[in-house]
Enzyme design. Sequence first.
Site, short mmCIF file in Angstrom:
data_model
loop_
_atom_site.label_atom_id
_atom_site.label_comp_id
_atom_site.label_asym_id
_atom_site.label_seq_id
_atom_site.Cartn_x
_atom_site.Cartn_y
_atom_site.Cartn_z
N LEU A 36 -31.86 63.37 25.54
CA LEU A 36 -32.09 61.97 25.17
C LEU A 36 -31.21 61.55 23.99
O LEU A 36 -31.70 61.17 22.94
CB LEU A 36 -33.57 61.71 24.88
CG LEU A 36 -34.51 61.91 26.05
CD1 LEU A 36 -35.97 61.63 25.67
CD2 LEU A 36 -34.14 61.03 27.26
N ALA B 43 -23.59 65.38 29.74
CA ALA B 43 -22.30 65.40 29.05
C ALA B 43 -22.28 64.27 28.03
O ALA B 43 -23.04 63.32 28.13
CB ALA B 43 -21.16 65.19 30.05
N THR C 290 -14.96 64.88 36.39
CA THR C 290 -14.31 63.57 36.46
C THR C 290 -12.88 63.68 36.96
O THR C 290 -12.25 64.74 36.79
CB THR C 290 -14.33 62.93 35.05
OG1 THR C 290 -13.44 61.84 35.03
CG2 THR C 290 -13.87 63.91 33.98
N GLU D 55 -10.62 62.26 35.49
CA GLU D 55 -9.78 62.12 34.29
C GLU D 55 -9.12 63.44 33.88
O GLU D 55 -8.17 63.45 33.11
CB GLU D 55 -10.60 61.54 33.13
CG GLU D 55 -11.18 60.19 33.50
CD GLU D 55 -11.76 59.41 32.35
OE1 GLU D 55 -11.36 59.62 31.20
OE2 GLU D 55 -12.64 58.56 32.61
N TYR E 120 -12.36 63.59 25.57
CA TYR E 120 -13.34 63.64 26.65
C TYR E 120 -12.80 64.42 27.83
O TYR E 120 -13.42 65.39 28.30
CB TYR E 120 -13.73 62.22 27.09
CG TYR E 120 -14.47 62.17 28.42
CD1 TYR E 120 -15.73 62.74 28.55
CD2 TYR E 120 -13.90 61.56 29.54
CE1 TYR E 120 -16.41 62.72 29.78
CE2 TYR E 120 -14.57 61.53 30.76
CZ TYR E 120 -15.82 62.11 30.87
OH TYR E 120 -16.49 62.09 32.07
N GLY F 276 -3.73 56.34 23.90
CA GLY F 276 -3.57 57.28 25.02
C GLY F 276 -4.21 56.81 26.30
O GLY F 276 -4.60 57.62 27.15
N1 LIG Z 1 -19.84 57.53 34.66
C1 LIG Z 1 -18.77 57.80 35.40
O1 LIG Z 1 -18.07 56.88 35.86
C2 LIG Z 1 -18.41 59.23 35.71
C3 LIG Z 1 -17.36 59.48 36.60
C4 LIG Z 1 -17.07 60.82 36.92
C5 LIG Z 1 -17.78 61.85 36.36
N2 LIG Z 1 -18.78 61.56 35.47
C6 LIG Z 1 -19.56 62.69 34.93
O2 LIG Z 1 -20.88 62.52 35.40
C7 LIG Z 1 -21.81 63.04 34.46
C8 LIG Z 1 -22.85 62.00 34.13
O3 LIG Z 1 -22.20 60.84 33.61
P1 LIG Z 1 -23.03 59.55 33.17
O4 LIG Z 1 -22.14 58.40 33.26
O5 LIG Z 1 -24.34 59.54 33.87
O6 LIG Z 1 -23.28 59.90 31.64
P2 LIG Z 1 -24.33 59.27 30.60
O7 LIG Z 1 -23.63 59.29 29.29
O8 LIG Z 1 -24.89 58.00 31.11
O9 LIG Z 1 -25.52 60.34 30.59
C9 LIG Z 1 -25.39 61.60 30.03
C10 LIG Z 1 -26.78 62.20 29.89
O10 LIG Z 1 -26.63 63.53 29.35
C11 LIG Z 1 -27.56 63.69 28.30
N3 LIG Z 1 -27.00 64.65 27.33
C12 LIG Z 1 -25.91 64.49 26.53
N4 LIG Z 1 -25.75 65.58 25.75
C13 LIG Z 1 -26.72 66.46 26.09
C14 LIG Z 1 -27.06 67.77 25.65
N5 LIG Z 1 -26.35 68.40 24.69
N6 LIG Z 1 -28.13 68.39 26.22
C15 LIG Z 1 -28.86 67.76 27.20
N7 LIG Z 1 -28.60 66.52 27.62
C16 LIG Z 1 -27.54 65.87 27.09
C17 LIG Z 1 -27.74 62.30 27.70
O11 LIG Z 1 -28.97 62.19 26.98
C18 LIG Z 1 -27.68 61.42 28.94
O12 LIG Z 1 -28.97 61.27 29.51
C19 LIG Z 1 -20.98 63.48 33.26
O13 LIG Z 1 -20.78 64.87 33.36
C20 LIG Z 1 -19.66 62.75 33.42
O14 LIG Z 1 -18.60 63.47 32.85
C21 LIG Z 1 -19.11 60.28 35.14
#
Ligand SMILES: NC(=O)c1ccc[n+]([C@@H]2O[C@H](COP(=O)([O-])OP(=O)(O)OC[C@H]3O[C@@H](n4cnc5c(N)ncnc54)[C@H](O)[C@@H]3O)[C@@H](O)[C@H]2O)c1
Length: 366
Positions: free
Chosen positions: A41, A92, A147, A149, A172, A305
């Site tokens: 959270l 993440a 990702t 990226e 990132y 970047g």
């Molecule tokens: N959003 C995008 O467009 C996208 C695209 C490709 C990949 N991703 C990947 O998908 C995954 C989810 O992305 P998202 O957009 O839902 O991210 P988000 O930032 O909305 O959610 C991340 C969640 O992880 C939790 N979190 C963060 N650090 C933590 C820790 N140390 N321990 C436990 N929980 C932790 C946060 O509380 C949050 O609920 C990530 O790995 C991201 O790299 C996202």
Amino acid sequence: MRKLTNILVTGGAGFIGCNFIRVLLTKTPDFKGRIINLDALTYAGNASSLADIEKEFGGSRYFFQHADITDRARVEEIFKRYDIDTVIHFAAESHVDRSITGPEAFIKTNVMGTFTLLDVARNYWTETRADGTKGIRNDVLFHHISTDEVYGSLGDTGFFTETTPYDPRSPYSASKASSDHLVFAYHHTYGLPVTLSNCSNNYGPYHFPEKLIPLMILNMLDGKSLPVYGDGKNIRDWLFVEDHNTAVWAIVNKGTSGEKYNIGGENEWTNIDLLQRLIDIVAAKAKLDPAAIRSTITYVKDRPGHDRRYAIDCSKLKKELGWKQSVTFDQGLERTVDWYLANPGWVANVKSGDYQKWVEHNYGKR
Ligand SMILES: NC(=O)c1ccc[n+]([C@@H]2O[C@H](COP(=O)([O-])OP(=O)(O)OC[C@H]3O[C@@H](n4cnc5c(N)ncnc54)[C@H](O)[C@@H]3O)[C@@H](O)[C@H]2O)c1
């Protein structure tokens, strides 16, 4: 056969994770197991995003554990308590801009946290076989969400494939690239069953409003200006979040251990063209004047970047696992705008905390 019975979803209170849990528990009849949502959270996590799921499935098929993935003792305890057989790792630090102003949290969570999960899984899933040798069970799986990226930036043509060399450019993407390498290292070195997916930009309900699409929708509704980086011509490939999650479920069920799969929308847009399309949709639904909204577009200093173009070739996933996108961009944007209009309480909740301070720090008071 993979068990897929006690699934540890990390980051399930975030944008993609909460959508994944909802789809799995409410719209996936072939899944009969339990979900354990481990989430720290952070500013990006909202337990309220799953209040309905907690109400319907809490204590029977859904369990929330407030914990940090870098906390080895807690992760071990959760593996044991719920007899975890599958990990789907979303947790993440996910926002590129934040990684530029504060990279350390990205290294801790994305690199150290992924390492901790892998190492706990390896230990917990190691069994002694009939012949007395030790090895990792083959009915388990660690799926890592990553990702596009990690592949760097494209020119005007070409696509990222699963064999495109890694070339991350932001803290990132470098931290996500490191975590991807660790996942495959655990597969090759220790025989951990793993799959990995690299996805393009997601959008949809419950998206934290620091990201482009929800930020723009909410600024339009609040009559605030619409900040666009640089010349607005950076290109991203957009995928509706539910389509990302059906792809993840297909990979977890049918993907080959040790393989990676690209997931994408095959839907490239420049930021400025996307914004123009979004203005039309928001204006129509919220009965606002599109010309007045357009007049608030403000070009701001580019992100350092800033990668120019991402585009994904997801033909491997389509051919091998039979997945395809189910939602057109217009349908997905309309569903997203409808969701933000219908959920002002969720928006007020997430905007009340750290988010507002962060926006003011980066864009100034508006
Ligand atoms: N959003 C995008 O467009 C996208 C695209 C490709 C990949 N991703 C990947 O998908 C995954 C989810 O992305 P998202 O957009 O839902 O991210 P988000 O930032 O909305 O959610 C991340 C969640 O992880 C939790 N979190 C963060 N650090 C933590 C820790 N140390 N321990 C436990 N929980 C932790 C946060 O509380 C949050 O609920 C990530 O790995 C991201 O790299 C996202």
